[in-house]
Structure formats: structure tokens, C-alpha cells
Design a protein around this motif. Structure first.
Motif, mmCIF file in Angstrom:
data_model
loop_
_atom_site.group_PDB
_atom_site.id
_atom_site.type_symbol
_atom_site.label_atom_id
_atom_site.label_comp_id
_atom_site.label_asym_id
_atom_site.label_seq_id
_atom_site.Cartn_x
_atom_site.Cartn_y
_atom_site.Cartn_z
ATOM 1 N N SER A 2 20.618 7.466 -26.397
ATOM 2 C CA SER A 2 21.876 8.150 -26.698
ATOM 3 C C SER A 2 21.597 9.549 -27.251
ATOM 4 O O SER A 2 20.482 9.860 -27.685
ATOM 5 C CB SER A 2 22.693 7.351 -27.715
ATOM 6 N N ILE A 3 22.615 10.350 -27.259
ATOM 7 C CA ILE A 3 22.513 11.698 -27.827
ATOM 8 C C ILE A 3 22.120 11.600 -29.301
ATOM 9 O O ILE A 3 21.277 12.372 -29.769
ATOM 10 C CB ILE A 3 23.839 12.465 -27.653
ATOM 11 N N ALA A 4 22.709 10.697 -30.022
ATOM 12 C CA ALA A 4 22.391 10.529 -31.439
ATOM 13 C C ALA A 4 20.906 10.257 -31.639
ATOM 14 O O ALA A 4 20.301 10.756 -32.589
ATOM 15 C CB ALA A 4 23.233 9.401 -32.033
ATOM 16 N N GLN A 5 20.302 9.480 -30.747
ATOM 17 C CA GLN A 5 18.880 9.176 -30.862
ATOM 18 C C GLN A 5 18.005 10.382 -30.484
ATOM 19 O O GLN A 5 16.858 10.460 -30.899
ATOM 20 C CB GLN A 5 18.519 7.984 -29.972
ATOM 21 N N GLN A 6 18.537 11.295 -29.711
ATOM 22 C CA GLN A 6 17.765 12.458 -29.254
ATOM 23 C C GLN A 6 17.821 13.635 -30.229
ATOM 24 O O GLN A 6 16.995 14.541 -30.145
ATOM 25 C CB GLN A 6 18.291 12.918 -27.892
ATOM 26 N N ILE A 7 18.768 13.605 -31.163
ATOM 27 C CA ILE A 7 18.949 14.755 -32.059
ATOM 28 C C ILE A 7 17.709 15.013 -32.913
ATOM 29 O O ILE A 7 17.183 16.129 -32.941
ATOM 30 C CB ILE A 7 20.205 14.574 -32.939
ATOM 31 N N SER A 8 17.216 14.021 -33.626
ATOM 32 C CA SER A 8 16.071 14.214 -34.533
ATOM 33 C C SER A 8 14.825 14.682 -33.794
ATOM 34 O O SER A 8 14.183 15.664 -34.204
ATOM 35 C CB SER A 8 15.783 12.955 -35.326
ATOM 36 N N PRO A 9 14.425 14.040 -32.688
ATOM 37 C CA PRO A 9 13.228 14.530 -31.986
ATOM 38 C C PRO A 9 13.415 15.936 -31.398
ATOM 39 O O PRO A 9 12.480 16.744 -31.397
ATOM 40 C CB PRO A 9 12.992 13.528 -30.867
ATOM 41 N N THR A 10 14.614 16.247 -30.936
ATOM 42 C CA THR A 10 14.867 17.572 -30.377
ATOM 43 C C THR A 10 14.770 18.636 -31.458
ATOM 44 O O THR A 10 14.145 19.689 -31.259
ATOM 45 C CB THR A 10 16.254 17.627 -29.702
ATOM 46 N N LEU A 11 15.383 18.374 -32.620
ATOM 47 C CA LEU A 11 15.316 19.331 -33.725
ATOM 48 C C LEU A 11 13.881 19.498 -34.219
ATOM 49 O O LEU A 11 13.453 20.609 -34.531
ATOM 50 C CB LEU A 11 16.238 18.910 -34.858
ATOM 51 N N ALA A 12 13.130 18.416 -34.284
ATOM 52 C CA ALA A 12 11.732 18.493 -34.725
ATOM 53 C C ALA A 12 10.912 19.321 -33.739
ATOM 54 O O ALA A 12 10.070 20.141 -34.137
ATOM 55 C CB ALA A 12 11.143 17.091 -34.867
ATOM 56 N N SER A 13 11.161 19.147 -32.456
ATOM 57 C CA SER A 13 10.462 19.911 -31.426
ATOM 58 C C SER A 13 10.811 21.395 -31.526
ATOM 59 O O SER A 13 9.931 22.258 -31.433
ATOM 60 C CB SER A 13 10.829 19.379 -30.046
ATOM 61 N N ARG A 14 12.072 21.685 -31.736
ATOM 62 C CA ARG A 14 12.495 23.086 -31.894
ATOM 63 C C ARG A 14 11.852 23.714 -33.118
ATOM 64 O O ARG A 14 11.416 24.870 -33.078
ATOM 65 C CB ARG A 14 14.016 23.176 -32.017
ATOM 66 N N GLN A 15 11.818 22.983 -34.221
ATOM 67 C CA GLN A 15 11.216 23.507 -35.441
ATOM 68 C C GLN A 15 9.714 23.746 -35.257
ATOM 69 O O GLN A 15 9.179 24.741 -35.738
ATOM 70 C CB GLN A 15 11.463 22.552 -36.611
ATOM 71 N N ALA A 16 9.048 22.849 -34.541
ATOM 72 C CA ALA A 16 7.614 23.018 -34.300
ATOM 73 C C ALA A 16 7.359 24.259 -33.440
ATOM 74 O O ALA A 16 6.428 25.033 -33.701
ATOM 75 C CB ALA A 16 7.044 21.776 -33.624
ATOM 76 N N ARG A 17 8.184 24.460 -32.406
ATOM 77 C CA ARG A 17 8.047 25.659 -31.565
ATOM 78 C C ARG A 17 8.309 26.923 -32.374
ATOM 79 O O ARG A 17 7.596 27.909 -32.251
ATOM 80 C CB ARG A 17 8.994 25.592 -30.366
ATOM 81 N N ALA A 18 9.349 26.905 -33.202
ATOM 82 C CA ALA A 18 9.674 28.073 -34.023
ATOM 83 C C ALA A 18 8.541 28.366 -35.006
ATOM 84 O O ALA A 18 8.186 29.534 -35.220
ATOM 85 C CB ALA A 18 10.990 27.848 -34.769
ATOM 86 N N ALA A 19 7.946 27.342 -35.598
ATOM 87 C CA ALA A 19 6.834 27.537 -36.529
ATOM 88 C C ALA A 19 5.612 28.104 -35.807
ATOM 89 O O ALA A 19 4.929 28.997 -36.322
ATOM 90 C CB ALA A 19 6.481 26.224 -37.220
#
Length: 174
Positions: A2-19
Motif C-alpha cells: 500500500s501507499i502507507a507502507q511505501q511512505i517510510s522507505p521512500t522518505l528514507a531513500s530521498r533523505q539518503a540521496r539528499a545527504a
């Protein structure tokens, strides 16, 4: 999933790329700051080698501080140069001013060249050097080490004192 299950991994991936991008930018910015100082010293040596020593020639160096936006440093301190000849009746000055510039791949700076006198180009090698300096400046580029490059006759070469000397010869001695 579900979208709800994808939010945390997507945000973590975005934060890792930004870092990772921020760390890469900080490293590049540290390189740029160090290279502006090193290449300024290199240019000063080439300029003085090209001009030599004579009481009718003077090179003055003035510090300049730029306010910088969009980089990890907020100011950039550079030296500017004014080469002045007093043997042609009226004093003539050629100035060189570095600044940040990112137009070409691996480019981080440009040393602009300007004259305070009229110049009529001809077709010699010295004229091609002089026109290149006036039109394109001296490009500061590199990733692991910085270099000063000029484009003359369609070729991009590392700046040497001989190109500066050829340009000054047509500016001042013709």
C-alpha cells in the motif's frame, strides 16, 4: 504494498540521496575554495614570468571578496591583478578578475580579462591569444586538481606564460 507502507522507505531513500548530494557538494565546494587560492598563485607566477621585471611595468594585486549563494561557502576571497605599462605615452592597464563560473563541464571559475585602452587585432598568434583572453577569459577547471586553460585556434590548452607574453606583446609593443 500500500501507499502507507511505501511512505517510510521512500522518505528514507530521498533523505539518503539528499545527504549523499550534500556531502558531494560540500567536497566539491571545499575543492573550489582551495583551488581558487592555488590557481590564483599559479596565475600570479605566470603573469610575472610573462612580464618580467622593468621599472615601466607594474603588477598590482588587490583582494576581492564575493558574496556567494547556493554553495556551502558564503564568501569567496580572490585576488585581482592589474598589469600596467607606462612606456607608451599614456599608461595602459590590463586587468584580470577571477569569479565563479560553471558553464563548461568541470569548470568552477573564470579569470576575466579587460583592457583600459583600444586594441585592434591583426592575425598573428599573439592576436589570437589576446582575443581569446578578452573574449573567453581563462577557465579554471578540474575535479581532482585544478588547472588554468585557454582556447586558442579551437584548441583548449593549459595556460603557459608564453600565451600571456604573446598577448601582452601585441597589446603593448605593437
Amino acid at each position: 504494498m500500500s501507499i502507507a507502507q511505501q511512505i517510510s522507505p521512500t522518505l528514507a531513500s530521498r533523505q539518503a540521496r539528499a545527504a549523499a548530494l550534500a556531502a558531494e557538494r560540500a567536497g566539491r565546494d571545499a575543492f573550489i575554495e582551495a583551488q581558487f587560492a592555488a590557481l590564483g598563485t599559479r596565475f600570479d607566477g605566470l603573469l610575472r614570468e610573462a612580464l618580467g621585471v622593468d621599472s615601466r611595468l607594474q603588477v598590482t594585486v588587490q583582494p576581492l571578496v564575493y558574496a556567494v549563494q547556493g554553495r556551502s561557502f558564503t564568501t569567496l576571497s580572490v585576488d585581482t591583478w592589474a598589469a600596467r605599462a607606462t612606456f607608451n605615452g599614456t599608461p595602459q592597464t590590463v586587468s584580470f578578475t577571477p569569479r565563479l563560473d560553471f558553464r563548461q563541464p568541470d569548470q568552477f571559475g573564470l579569470i576575466e580579462c579587460a583592457l583600459d585602452f583600444d586594441y585592434a587585432p591583426a592575425r598573428s598568434f599573439g592576436d589570437r591569444c589576446a582575443q581569446s583572453l578578452l573574449r573567453n577569459g581563462i577557465v579554471m577547471r578540474g575535479k581532482s586538481h585544478g588547472s588554468l586553460v585557454v582556447s586558442i585556434d579551437g584548441l583548449t590548452i593549459d595556460l603557459r606564460a608564453s600565451e600571456l607574453e604573446a598577448a601582452f606583446r601585441v597589446w603593448w609593443l605593437r
